[in-house]
Design a protein around this motif. Structure first.
Motif, PDB file in Angstrom:
ATOM      1  N   ILE A 182      36.060  57.638  -1.065  1.00  0.00           N
ATOM      2  CA  ILE A 182      36.481  56.294  -0.646  1.00  0.00           C
ATOM      3  C   ILE A 182      36.462  56.175   0.874  1.00  0.00           C
ATOM      4  O   ILE A 182      36.026  55.152   1.420  1.00  0.00           O
ATOM      5  CB  ILE A 182      37.880  55.971  -1.191  1.00  0.00           C
ATOM      6  N   ASN A 183      36.910  57.222   1.569  1.00  0.00           N
ATOM      7  CA  ASN A 183      36.916  57.187   3.040  1.00  0.00           C
ATOM      8  C   ASN A 183      35.512  57.055   3.625  1.00  0.00           C
ATOM      9  O   ASN A 183      35.344  56.597   4.763  1.00  0.00           O
ATOM     10  CB  ASN A 183      37.568  58.454   3.600  1.00  0.00           C
ATOM     11  N   SER A 184      34.506  57.462   2.855  1.00  0.00           N
ATOM     12  CA  SER A 184      33.131  57.392   3.354  1.00  0.00           C
ATOM     13  C   SER A 184      32.531  55.997   3.264  1.00  0.00           C
ATOM     14  O   SER A 184      31.435  55.756   3.790  1.00  0.00           O
ATOM     15  CB  SER A 184      32.243  58.373   2.581  1.00  0.00           C
ATOM     16  N   ARG A 185      33.225  55.080   2.616  1.00  0.00           N
ATOM     17  CA  ARG A 185      32.712  53.718   2.481  1.00  0.00           C
ATOM     18  C   ARG A 185      32.673  53.026   3.840  1.00  0.00           C
ATOM     19  O   ARG A 185      33.543  53.220   4.692  1.00  0.00           O
ATOM     20  CB  ARG A 185      33.574  52.888   1.525  1.00  0.00           C
ATOM     21  N   THR A 186      31.685  52.183   4.032  1.00  0.00           N
ATOM     22  CA  THR A 186      31.585  51.360   5.240  1.00  0.00           C
ATOM     23  C   THR A 186      32.468  50.131   5.067  1.00  0.00           C
ATOM     24  O   THR A 186      32.346  49.433   4.054  1.00  0.00           O
ATOM     25  CB  THR A 186      30.132  50.919   5.479  1.00  0.00           C
ATOM     26  N   PRO A 187      33.362  49.856   6.019  1.00  0.00           N
ATOM     27  CA  PRO A 187      34.253  48.699   5.845  1.00  0.00           C
ATOM     28  C   PRO A 187      33.506  47.377   5.917  1.00  0.00           C
ATOM     29  O   PRO A 187      32.423  47.287   6.497  1.00  0.00           O
ATOM     30  CB  PRO A 187      35.244  48.840   6.997  1.00  0.00           C
ATOM     31  N   LYS A 188      34.100  46.365   5.335  1.00  0.00           N
ATOM     32  CA  LYS A 188      33.480  45.043   5.315  1.00  0.00           C
ATOM     33  C   LYS A 188      33.451  44.437   6.711  1.00  0.00           C
ATOM     34  O   LYS A 188      32.444  43.849   7.118  1.00  0.00           O
ATOM     35  CB  LYS A 188      34.256  44.136   4.357  1.00  0.00           C
ATOM     36  N   ASN A 189      34.556  44.554   7.439  1.00  0.00           N
ATOM     37  CA  ASN A 189      34.661  43.941   8.771  1.00  0.00           C
ATOM     38  C   ASN A 189      34.681  45.030   9.833  1.00  0.00           C
ATOM     39  O   ASN A 189      35.667  45.236  10.535  1.00  0.00           O
ATOM     40  CB  ASN A 189      35.926  43.083   8.843  1.00  0.00           C
ATOM     41  N   MET A 190      33.568  45.722   9.956  1.00  0.00           N
ATOM     42  CA  MET A 190      33.488  46.879  10.851  1.00  0.00           C
ATOM     43  C   MET A 190      33.644  46.487  12.310  1.00  0.00           C
ATOM     44  O   MET A 190      34.046  47.296  13.144  1.00  0.00           O
ATOM     45  CB  MET A 190      32.163  47.616  10.641  1.00  0.00           C
ATOM     46  N   SER A 191      33.346  45.253  12.642  1.00  0.00           N
ATOM     47  CA  SER A 191      33.505  44.808  14.026  1.00  0.00           C
ATOM     48  C   SER A 191      34.981  44.736  14.423  1.00  0.00           C
ATOM     49  O   SER A 191      35.312  44.743  15.601  1.00  0.00           O
ATOM     50  CB  SER A 191      32.848  43.440  14.228  1.00  0.00           C
ATOM     51  N   VAL A 192      35.853  44.667  13.436  1.00  0.00           N
ATOM     52  CA  VAL A 192      37.296  44.624  13.713  1.00  0.00           C
ATOM     53  C   VAL A 192      37.905  46.013  13.624  1.00  0.00           C
ATOM     54  O   VAL A 192      38.627  46.457  14.522  1.00  0.00           O
ATOM     55  CB  VAL A 192      38.019  43.677  12.721  1.00  0.00           C
ATOM     56  N   SER A 193      37.636  46.724  12.536  1.00  0.00           N
ATOM     57  CA  SER A 193      38.175  48.063  12.336  1.00  0.00           C
ATOM     58  C   SER A 193      37.065  48.949  11.787  1.00  0.00           C
ATOM     59  O   SER A 193      36.402  48.574  10.819  1.00  0.00           O
ATOM     60  CB  SER A 193      39.362  48.021  11.363  1.00  0.00           C
ATOM     61  N   GLU A 194      36.870  50.110  12.384  1.00  0.00           N
ATOM     62  CA  GLU A 194      35.651  50.879  12.152  1.00  0.00           C
ATOM     63  C   GLU A 194      35.699  51.798  10.936  1.00  0.00           C
ATOM     64  O   GLU A 194      34.716  52.494  10.660  1.00  0.00           O
ATOM     65  CB  GLU A 194      35.339  51.718  13.396  1.00  0.00           C
TER      66      GLU A 194
END
Length: 409
Positions: A182-194
């Protein structure tokens, strides 16, 4: 006297009946007609309310309450229980990349307890306790108009990480593998939180060890803020060790092991709300210091107050990445009876929530969290502990939304 009363009542009834006159025929209505007419004109009569289509009885999916709203019948007892009626996502699969930022995940595990078992049912109990929480009603009086479910972060329920019910070591490795995925997933709003961040619901406190192992690849050593009545840094030789390696890993030794594995920041960790017995006059406390922990005991809140407690934590943690671990037994049994190892003299739910909010306002960089040791079988009919767990998770979610994080360079 009685005959006169009878006559008076009869006259009154007759007077009432004569008022119910059919306007067309101007004849008194019969008793049956008068009764029928009353029902048809009352709130109990069958009326054409022009019911909206959404009010037609139907099955309710897990996320119904999150999107339907109170005005469309989306009450807290409807639907299959995800946490706070959040959408369910299979967070371990690559197809979930860029679909969420914060996940609620269950660890149904209790093979590491030393007293009362049953925390494997904690994730389910916490979801039940969070039934009245929802994105559609996520605002409250204490967070300045912020709804953490509908701010910048996409929040989902990741379900539970499956783990072996009979073999503790196998289960711990399965939990670690699930968290790494799960930690390896790319977040949806990466520009806010990486990075994706997770709030884990236990399960007994042993689960903090595989979680810290899974986090290490992304964040390195972290400062653990440990809200708990117990130290949980016991040397395995003191608690469960000395016989088999299997017995060394339990809910009272996991922070000792985390220190030995280099998962904790040096001298920036803290116990908060501590109050417990010790297995030795000096050794346990000396070992706790060696593991890098400071301490604010439960009774110190009466001397320090909440603001000074928050400041002490901020001063100790500094700019480190923070992992928050909340054992529900940090609360007094009056506020959280449903736990495995009860210690009287703890904090109130209000005090705990206010301290967490203070740490959030201070901007500490939270990268993950767990709420553990909830054992629903010991809860009361009012679900006091389960509801408290739901509100604690809600408060932690506010913290994660308020403080986005960047990965270390």
């Amino acid at each position: 006297m009685f005959p006169q009363l009878f006559v008076l009542l009869s006259l009154a009834e007759i007077a009432f009946a004569t008022q119910l006159v059919d306007k067309d025929t101007q004849k008194p209505l019969s008793e049956a007609e008068a009764f029928s007419n009353f029902i048809s004109k009352s709130i109990f009569g069958r009326r054409n309310f022009n019911l909206r289509q959404s009010h037609v009885p139907e099955t309710v999916p897990p996320s119904f309450f999150a999107y339907a709203g109170f005005d469309n019948g989306g009450f807290g007892y409807n639907g299959i229980a995800t946490f706070a009626h959040l959408p369910y996502t299979i967070c371990t699969k690559s197809e979930s990349d860029k679909t969420f930022d914060i996940g609620i995940v269950g660890h149904p595990f209790d093979l590491g307890v030393s007293y009362r078992p049953g925390a494997r049912f904690g994730p389910n109990g916490a979801r039940q306790g969070a039934r009245r929480l929802s994105p559609v009603a996520g605002w409250d009086l204490g967070h300045n108009g912020v709804n953490p479910f509908r701010d910048w972060a996409s929040v989902v329920d990741c379900g539970d990480i499956s783990n072996a019910p009979f073999d503790k070591m196998e289960a711990i490795h399965e939990l670690e593998a699930g968290m790494k995925s799960i930690n390896s997933r790319t977040p949806k709003n990466m520009s806010v939180s990486e990075a994706v961040r997770l709030i884990t619901i236990g399960g007994d406190h042993t689960i903090t060890l595989p979680i810290l192992r899974a986090l290490h690849a992304t964040w390195g050593p972290v400062a653990v803020l440990h809200f708990d009545s117990h130290l949980d840094t016991w040397d395995p030789k003191q608690l469960g060790g000395g016989v088999t390696k299997y017995a060394e890993v339990n809910h009272g030794t996991m922070l000792h092991i985390a220190h030995e594995e280099g998962l904790l920041s040096n001298n920036s960790n803290m116990h908060l709300g501590s109050r417990c017995g010790l297995l030795d006059e000096h050794y346990d406390l000396n070992n706790d210091l060696r593991c890098g922990f400071g301490m604010i005991r439960a009774r110190e809140i009466d001397k320090l107050g909440i603001d000074k407690i928050v400041q002490k934590v901020v001063d100790r943690v500094g700019d480190k990445y923070v992992y928050l671990s909340v054992d529900i037994d940090v609360l007094d049994p009056a506020f959280a009876p449903a736990t495995g190892t009860i210690e009287p003299g703890g904090w109130t739910t209000r005090e705990l929530l206010t301290i967490i909010q203070g740490l959030s306002s201070a901007g500490l960089k939270i990268v993950g969290s767990d709420v553990v040791e909830f054992t629903p079988i010991y809860d009361n009919a009012a679900e006091t502990t389960g509801i408290a767990v739901g509100d604690i998770v809600y408060e932690i979610l506010h913290w994660m939304v308020q403080v986005p994080v960047k990965k270390p360079s």
